[in-house]
Design a protein around this motif. Structure first.
Motif, short mmCIF file in Angstrom:
data_model
loop_
_atom_site.label_atom_id
_atom_site.label_comp_id
_atom_site.label_asym_id
_atom_site.label_seq_id
_atom_site.Cartn_x
_atom_site.Cartn_y
_atom_site.Cartn_z
N GLU A 585 0.82 -1.21 0.00
CA GLU A 585 0.00 0.00 0.00
C GLU A 585 0.86 1.26 0.00
O GLU A 585 0.32 2.36 -0.19
CB GLU A 585 -0.91 0.00 1.23
N TYR A 586 2.14 1.13 0.23
CA TYR A 586 3.04 2.28 0.28
C TYR A 586 3.91 2.30 -0.98
O TYR A 586 4.53 1.28 -1.33
CB TYR A 586 3.93 2.24 1.53
N GLU A 587 3.97 3.43 -1.61
CA GLU A 587 4.76 3.56 -2.83
C GLU A 587 6.24 3.51 -2.50
O GLU A 587 6.71 4.15 -1.55
CB GLU A 587 4.41 4.88 -3.53
N GLY A 588 6.97 2.73 -3.27
CA GLY A 588 8.41 2.63 -3.09
C GLY A 588 8.83 1.76 -1.92
O GLY A 588 9.97 1.88 -1.45
N SER A 589 7.96 0.86 -1.45
CA SER A 589 8.31 0.01 -0.32
C SER A 589 9.28 -1.08 -0.75
O SER A 589 9.26 -1.53 -1.90
CB SER A 589 7.06 -0.61 0.29
N SER A 590 10.09 -1.52 0.19
CA SER A 590 11.04 -2.60 -0.07
C SER A 590 11.21 -3.43 1.18
O SER A 590 10.92 -2.97 2.30
CB SER A 590 12.40 -2.03 -0.51
N ALA A 591 11.66 -4.67 1.00
CA ALA A 591 11.80 -5.59 2.13
C ALA A 591 12.86 -5.09 3.11
O ALA A 591 13.93 -4.62 2.71
CB ALA A 591 12.16 -6.98 1.63
N GLY A 592 12.54 -5.21 4.38
CA GLY A 592 13.48 -4.86 5.42
C GLY A 592 14.10 -6.10 6.02
O GLY A 592 13.73 -7.24 5.70
#
Length: 620
Positions: A585-592
């Motif tokens: 749902e968040y733009e530009g999210s990536s795995a942490g």
């Protein structure tokens, strides 16, 4: 062999547990009569102080919403009368248990009263004060100080009663592993705790806003949270006491203290104009009455060869294993259904032209519902019931994880100015801000319900596990191999080789819940070490469940250990699923880093579960 043991030096005239002479409130030897008398005196003085405070103004220049004085006096004096009766009739265990039950809830009740000192205008205490105009920090009245003194005297009484309770427990010997009605106590404690977290009263009065524990003022919030934690904890301590008298007294004391909190809002909702009865206070009242009722049941278990007559309460039996499994599965499915409703209904509603914000965490709540519902369905399958019940005993915490995130998002954007004065039907002397902002919608209510049902389902799963173990032990004694197999808990402890992957899973779980699962521009993930917020309580709660079961696995039977580890793997998988469910749902999210740690912990947990089952087969 009886359900309780006594030291050889005991007098011969004492009642033998499990016989007809074991009366409801039988006399038990107390080693500290002076301390108990002092404790009873302090409780009585505290009760008188509470009664006096109830008859005096708690806020200067203010008045109660209704004539609550007689009701509050009865609620204040009833516990003291019960303690004095127990002491004067030679029942020290019962008296000590009553005092300790009252003492355990006294700090929370004290904080509720201190809210009148901090700011009485925002306190939901219509039995003591109900504003009829806008006030800012009204000064406390003379009635507040006797209320405070009453709670402090009750706390002091608990310090003297603790020694007597300890002596009674030592005289009673070991707790019998077979339990009856006392097992319902923790369920009632959780029900009452949930009620304490809900709004105590419904309000259509502009000067008294109906808010739950998390939305209310700080001091009152601390009081309700403390009461919600101490009520089930007090009942659990009473259940575990070897002394029947202390256990009965703990139940009755906690029940009387719960009634003192729950009954006044119910009465106010019935008699005060523009106030209504709220489910929260009803739950607290029902739990309090039921706990007092449980104090009138037999805490000792009669041996099979003994004939018990004259005590019908002692002959009442808890529902069998089938019914406990049915209850566990049914509650878990209801919790999952409520979670689905919370995920699919609006969490927030806009009170003006402001665009409606989205709550991405609702998809995590939907995932938690699936994780809970799937094993709950298998609880109804006889051969898989024991394993599925063990999984449910862990996966309920997934609802806690998701619900905390949803409620945190809702509370972060709702504001008090969202209240519409016109909806209260009164004329306000001062202008208030225009209606605007956001307010909680149906999704918040369903999420609260899911959280409550999940907690009760977890407790039911634990009690079912106790009954399963009892059935297994009894079947082993009678060589009933079919019942043993049905219980699903046969065998000794899990293989010692399981310890290594269990420790590894625990370490990985700590890191997984303490680090972000995903990162996105402008997004700050709730954490345990930093950015601690409302959602962090969900992380902390789930981590406590996972670490607790990791501690128990090495001492559990193979099937129980495998079920707990499988449940942990599902919960850790749900933590990792935050990346696709919420992060998308968040733009530009990536795995942490938390995503990979959660996956690793889930895999290690599954490996440990497989080793537990394999070890049991080799030993067979």
């Amino acid at each position: 062999m009886t359900s309780r043991s006594r030291h050889p030096g005991e007098t011969a005239g004492q009642a033998v547990p499990g016989t007809a002479s074991a009366e409801l409130l039988r006399s038990e030897p107390g080693a500290r009569p002076r301390a108990l008398l002092l404790s009873a005196g302090l409780v009585s003085a505290g009760a008188v102080a509470l009664a006096v405070g109830a008859l005096m103004p708690a806020v200067r220049g203010g008045s109660p919403g209704f004539a609550a004085g007689p009701l509050l006096v009865v609620l204040a004096l009833a516990p003291a009368v019960a303690v004095l009766y127990a002491v004067l009739t030679g029942r020290p265990g019962l008296g000590a248990g009553l005092v300790l039950g009252l003492t355990a809830l006294a700090p929370g009740r004290l904080l509720l009263d201190l809210q009148l000192l901090a700011d009485g205008s925002v306190a939901s205490r219509p039995e003591l004060f109900l504003a009829d105009r806008l006030l800012t920090l009204p000064p406390p009245g003379p009635g507040l100080w006797p209320l405070v003194a009453g709670h402090l005297l009750t706390l002091a009484a608990g310090a003297f009663a603790a020694g007597t309770a300890r002596d009674e427990a030592e005289l009673a010997g070991a707790l019998d592993g077979r339990r009856r009605w006392r097992l319902l106590g923790p369920v009632l404690g959780v029900v009452g705790g949930v009620g304490l977290l809900l709004a105590p009263i419904g309000s259509g009065n502009a000067y008294l806003l109906a808010k739950n524990a998390f939305e209310g003022p700080t001091v009152a919030m601390a009081g309700y949270l403390l009461l919600a934690a101490m009520l089930p904890l007090t009942v659990l301590v009473a259940v575990s006491s070897p002394s029947a008298g202390v256990g009965k007294g703990g139940f009755a004391g906690a029940g009387l203290a719960a009634l003192a909190v729950g009954v006044p809002p119910v009465a106010a909702g019935l008699v005060v104009d523009r106030l209504s009865v709220a489910p929260g206070s009803v739950l607290v009242t029902i739990a309090g009455l039921a706990l007092i009722g449980l104090a009138f049941t037999r805490f000792d278990v009669a041996e099979a060869e003994e004939t018990v007559t004259g005590d019908l309460a002692g002959e009442a039996r808890l529902p069998g294993l089938f019914w406990w499994r049915l209850t566990t599965g049914g509650l878990a499915l209801l919790a999952a259904a409520a979670a689905v409703a919370g995920a699919l209904t609006p969490v927030l509603k806009a009170n003006g032209p402001t665009p409606m914000p989205e709550t991405p965490s609702r998809w995590l709540l939907l995932g938690a519902a699936v994780v809970l519902a799937v094993p709950a369905l298998f609880v109804f399958v006889p051969r898989l019931s024991a394993f599925a019940r063990g999984v449910v005993a862990v996966t309920w915490s997934g609802v806690v994880l998701a619900a905390a995130a949803v409620l945190s998002a809702a509370l972060s954007v709702t504001e008090d100015k969202a209240v519409d004065p016109a909806s209260f039907g009164v004329d306000l002397p001062l202008p208030l801000p225009d209606k605007g902002g956001f307010s909680a919608a149906q999704g918040v209510t369903w999420t609260f319900i899911a959280l409550a049902l999940a907690a009760v389902a977890a407790l039911a799963a634990v009690i079912t596990g106790v009954v399963e173990r009892d059935v297994t032990d009894e079947a082993a004694d009678t060589a009933d191999t079919d019942d043993t197999a049905d219980a699903g808990l046969a065998g000794s402890r899990a293989d010692g080789a399981v310890l290594t992957p269990v420790v590894a899973a625990a370490v990985l779980a700590i890191a997984a819940f303490g680090t972000p699962v995903f990162s996105a521009p402008g997004y700050t993930a709730p954490g345990l070490w930093s950015d601690f917020g409302a959602a962090s309580w969900g992380l902390l709660g789930v981590l406590a469940v996972v670490l607790g079961l990791c501690t128990l696995v090495p001492r559990s039977r193979p099937v129980a250990a495998a079920a707990a580890l499988a449940g942990a793997a599902l919960v850790l998988g749900l933590r990792a699923a935050e990346l696709p469910l919420v992060g998308s749902e968040y733009e530009g999210s990536s795995a942490g880093i938390g995503f990979w740690l959660a996956l690793g912990a889930a895999v290690v947990s599954l490996v440990a579960a497989g080793m537990a089952v394999a070890g049991s087969r080799r030993s067979a």
